[in-house]
Design an enzyme around this catalytic site. Structure first.
Site, short mmCIF file in Angstrom:
data_model
loop_
_atom_site.label_atom_id
_atom_site.label_comp_id
_atom_site.label_asym_id
_atom_site.label_seq_id
_atom_site.Cartn_x
_atom_site.Cartn_y
_atom_site.Cartn_z
NE ARG A 110 -3.88 0.30 0.73
CZ ARG A 110 -4.96 0.74 0.08
NH1 ARG A 110 -5.32 0.14 -1.04
NH2 ARG A 110 -5.65 1.77 0.53
CG ASN A 113 -5.71 9.23 8.78
OD1 ASN A 113 -6.08 10.36 8.48
ND2 ASN A 113 -5.36 8.33 7.86
CE1 TYR A 160 -15.84 8.64 5.59
CE2 TYR A 160 -17.14 10.66 5.60
CZ TYR A 160 -15.92 10.01 5.77
OH TYR A 160 -14.80 10.73 6.11
CE LYS A 170 -14.78 9.13 9.13
NZ LYS A 170 -13.47 8.81 9.77
CB VAL A 177 -8.07 17.47 2.46
CG1 VAL A 177 -8.22 18.50 3.57
CG2 VAL A 177 -8.21 16.07 3.02
CB THR A 201 -7.41 12.14 0.35
OG1 THR A 201 -8.82 12.10 0.61
CG2 THR A 201 -6.72 13.04 1.35
#
Length: 243
Positions: free
Chosen positions: A37, A80, A138, A142, A169, A171
């Site tokens: 990864r 994270n 999701y 969260k 952001v 990603t």
């Protein structure tokens, strides 16, 4: 100098967090699903250590915690790792942080990555989501992990525990058109993991966005919902949060 574990740090926001901490002189242990990864294996030259394991699998999550405990007691763990969609959303975003928290030597600080999308989560989905985890959204995952972070702050006063919204952001999850930078997204968790404790207000139990405290979804601040989240996680995993 702090000893910090960052999960899901092979790329994206986790990698940005890990490299920023290492550049500041801290001892960083990078977690990745496996060695393949790592987009740039040379990043390990800047790390204090590395642990591998698939956080969608409970047995591998426990093994990640075991590998980490061999290294030592952490000053901070930055939870994270996350996935946006698919059958592993609940396992990676909510269950894995709980399992690591329940099985590792408690760190001085625990930082849980939340999201502004947690405001769209539903407390009423807790039992249905855990009955059919492959269908969890999701936003719900969260919401649950934010409640876990605040539950830990209440139950473990000796451990500093916070939830962080890193913003939108660029990603793999956020996409290339995200309006905020990786630097914006990593700054708060880097600061919370390493700042002098008396400079963090509140000391524990905060929901943060870009180094500023915000009010999270009301349910996450309700001890009854916090306890419900912990109860269902304990029942699902067979692990209990040490009292």
């Amino acid at each position: 100098m702090a000893l910090v574990l960052v999960t899901g740090a092979s790329t994206g926001l986790g990698l940005a967090t890990a490299t920023a901490l290492a550049a500041d002189g801290h001892d960083v242990v990078l977690h990745a699903r496996n060695a393949g990864r790592l987009e740039d294996p040379s990043v390990l030259d800047r790390m204090y250590g590395v642990v591998y394991g698939d956080l969608s699998l409970p047995e591998e999550t426990v093994e990640v915690g075991r590998q980490a405990d061999v290294i030592g007691r952490f000053d901070a763990v930055v939870h994270n790792a996350g996935v946006m969609r698919g059958g592993d959303v609940l396992a990676v975003n909510t269950v894995a942080p709980f399992v690591l928290t329940a099985t590792m030597t408690p760190p001085e600080r625990a930082i849980f990555l939340s999201s502004g999308m947690h405001f769209s989560g539903s407390p009423q989905r807790l039992e249905p989501d855990f009955a059919a985890p492959g269908r969890t959204s999701y936003a719900d995952s969260k919401l649950f992990v934010t409640a876990l972070a605040l539950a830990l702050a209440r139950r473990w006063p000796q451990t500093v525990s916070h939830a962080v919204d890193p913003g939108w952001v660029p990603t793999r999850m956020g996409g290339p058109s995200a309006p905020e930078s990786l630097e914006d997204g990593r700054t708060t968790q880097v600061w919370l993991a390493t700042a002098e404790e008396d400079s963090i207000d509140p000391r524990t139990g905060g929901y943060w966005y870009h180094e500023a405290v915000r009010a999270p979804h009301a349910a996450t601040s309700d001890p009854r919902f916090q306890d419900a989240v912990v109860d269902v996680l304990e029942a699902r995993t067979g692990f209990a949060l040490p009292r």
